[in-house]
Design an enzyme around this catalytic site. Structure first.
Site, short mmCIF file in Angstrom:
data_model
loop_
_atom_site.label_atom_id
_atom_site.label_comp_id
_atom_site.label_asym_id
_atom_site.label_seq_id
_atom_site.Cartn_x
_atom_site.Cartn_y
_atom_site.Cartn_z
N GLY A 92 -2.59 91.90 124.90
CA GLY A 92 -2.11 92.14 126.36
C GLY A 92 -0.76 91.54 126.69
O GLY A 92 -0.35 91.56 127.80
N THR A 95 2.17 93.72 127.60
CA THR A 95 1.97 94.75 128.73
C THR A 95 2.24 93.57 130.00
O THR A 95 2.61 93.99 130.96
CB THR A 95 0.67 95.24 128.73
OG1 THR A 95 0.49 96.08 127.66
CG2 THR A 95 0.24 95.87 130.04
N TYR A 123 8.44 101.50 123.80
CA TYR A 123 8.58 101.40 125.30
C TYR A 123 8.33 102.56 126.12
O TYR A 123 8.37 102.88 127.46
CB TYR A 123 10.09 100.99 125.55
CG TYR A 123 10.42 99.40 125.22
CD1 TYR A 123 10.05 98.47 126.06
CD2 TYR A 123 10.87 99.27 123.76
CE1 TYR A 123 9.99 97.33 125.38
CE2 TYR A 123 10.98 97.92 123.47
CZ TYR A 123 10.56 96.77 124.29
OH TYR A 123 10.83 95.86 123.78
N PHE A 409 22.87 93.88 124.73
CA PHE A 409 22.66 92.96 125.25
C PHE A 409 21.25 92.30 125.20
O PHE A 409 20.27 92.79 124.42
CB PHE A 409 22.77 93.29 127.06
CG PHE A 409 21.87 94.41 127.14
CD1 PHE A 409 20.40 93.88 127.63
CD2 PHE A 409 22.25 95.66 127.45
CE1 PHE A 409 19.90 95.50 128.10
CE2 PHE A 409 21.67 96.93 127.88
CZ PHE A 409 20.25 96.72 128.10
#
Length: 409
Positions: A92, A95, A123, A409
């Site tokens: 996790g 997340t 994503y 970036f």
């Protein structure tokens, strides 16, 4: 074991960055790249996950302003440098970092989050949709000819030092930012990014070169490129590697492309990360010999649905109610009435019946005008509940020019 997620301390940056390098293959960044990323790090917006003294997760966000349809420059968090140590998967950690980032962006009043993905499949579950693609191509200059517009010969070209010409090139870049959705206004420090040219990444090519395009003594365009010499039995077989091409008008751009396609001792021009609708495709005599290929570039996530949809304009009048699903950011869930046109927009909560049903991921994909809601509907990602609403919204959300991310970036 328990892990701790906390804001990155400047004293931890080297250890934190080493974890990121390992996650992306273990090859150290060039010193000048590493120095730039440290200088650009906004420590209050960068996160580390720690298992005792061991860093096992990294994530950051840059403070950006992104152009949206209509030309407005909207605040956005530029999500970056995300990694989880291979030893700590399925706990996790990712997340928790995504949760913290989106909560922080909302608290800061930033309606958008944007990112580029090393692995696109990651994503979507956090509400990010692919909003802009980029093009790569290899132009076979031994077979392809350019037909340039009238006035091209009136543009003069001259070589310039990349660093010494940086200031004027940045001024020209800034003029172009409002013209295309997805472009990022470069804040102080980011002018150094186009100058990066680590020798270890050149793969036999020259150092970065710069050519300036001028008309009546005024700068109207520039290109950054490198030349990779090569030879075969028949003779010279080098390549021009294009890093940037910027022009204030089609004539200036055509002059630069003609120059790049005629560099001595080369047989091809390689371009990467270019707009999918860039004009050179209509100048070449044979686009098949250019091998254009698309790739996902910019992912967009609406942090605040109402504020984000109000921040852009719409190329046709629209009045539509969206039923939005957003399990990860439940404050966005529910019905939103969007009304707008080319002058502005309003997006507010409503109890009126929904016209279209979709998730925040689809809204992110369509947000910059490059992905059609109708196209998403054809994949079952948008559901029309009121006849005619899909066409109305699809036309309104469009953009006359394709969105484009000019640099990573």
């Amino acid at each position: 074991m328990t892990t701790e997620l906390r804001v990155l301390d400047p004293t931890e940056w080297d250890r934190w960055f080493a974890v990121l390098e390992l996650a992306f293959g273990g090859v150290p960044e060039a010193p000048e790249e590493k120095e730039l990323w440290r200088d650009l790090t906004e420590f209050e917006r960068f996160l580390g996950v720690w298992d005792g003294d061991l860093c096992v997760g990294t994530a950051g966000a840059f403070s950006f302003r992104v152009t949206v349809p209509g030309g407005a420059s909207v605040r956005a968090g530029g999500v970056t440098m995300v990694s989880v140590a291979g030893t700590h998967r399925r706990r996790g950690i990712l997340t928790s970092m995504m949760r913290r980032q989106l909560d922080d962006l909302r608290a800061a009043g930033e309606p958008l989050a944007v990112l580029t993905a090393s692995e696109p499949e990651i994503y979507g579950r956090f509400g990010y949709g692919i909003a802009a693609y980029s093009m790569r191509a290899t132009i076979d200059t031994t077979r392809v000819r350019l037909s340039v517009p009238e006035g091209t010969d009136g543009v003069s070209l001259r070589l310039a030092d990349v660093t010494e010409s940086s200031a004027v090139c940045e001024e020209l870049y800034a003029k172009l930012v409002p013209a295309r959705p997805g472009m990022i206004a470069r804040l102080p420090g980011w002018e150094r990014q186009p100058l990066l040219d680590p020798a270890q990444h050149r793969e036999g090519a020259s150092p970065k070169l710069c050519v300036l395009a001028e008309r009546d003594g005024e700068l109207v365009g520039f290109a950054h490129y490198a030349v990779k010499p090569d030879w075969n039995f028949a003779g010279a077989d080098g390549a021009v590697q294009v890093h940037q091409v910027m022009g204030l008008d089609p004539v200036a751009e055509a002059a630069l492309w003609r120059y790049l396609c005629s560099v001595d001792l080369t047989a091809r021009v390689r371009v990467y990360g270019r707009p999918v609708d860039e004009g050179w495709q209509h100048l070449v005599s044979d686009v098949r010999r250019c091998e254009p290929t698309l790739r996902d570039a910019l992912f967009v996530r609406l942090v605040e649905v109402g504020a984000a949809l109000e921040a852009r304009t719409y190329q046709a009048p629209v009045d539509v109610v969206f039923e939005v699903a957003d399990a990860f950011c439940p404050w966005n869930e529910g019905r939103w009435r969007l009304t707008g046109d080319a002058k502005g927009a309003s997006c507010v909560r409503t109890s009126d019946p929904a016209d279209l049903e979709l998730s925040v991921r689809e809204l992110g994909a369509a947000y910059l005008g490059g992905i059609s809601l109708a196209s998403l509907a054809s994949a079952g990602r948008v559901r029309e509940l009121c006849e005619g609403a899909l066409v109305e919204a699809s036309v309104a959300f469009g953009s006359p020019v394709a969105p484009w991310l000019p640099h990573g970036f």
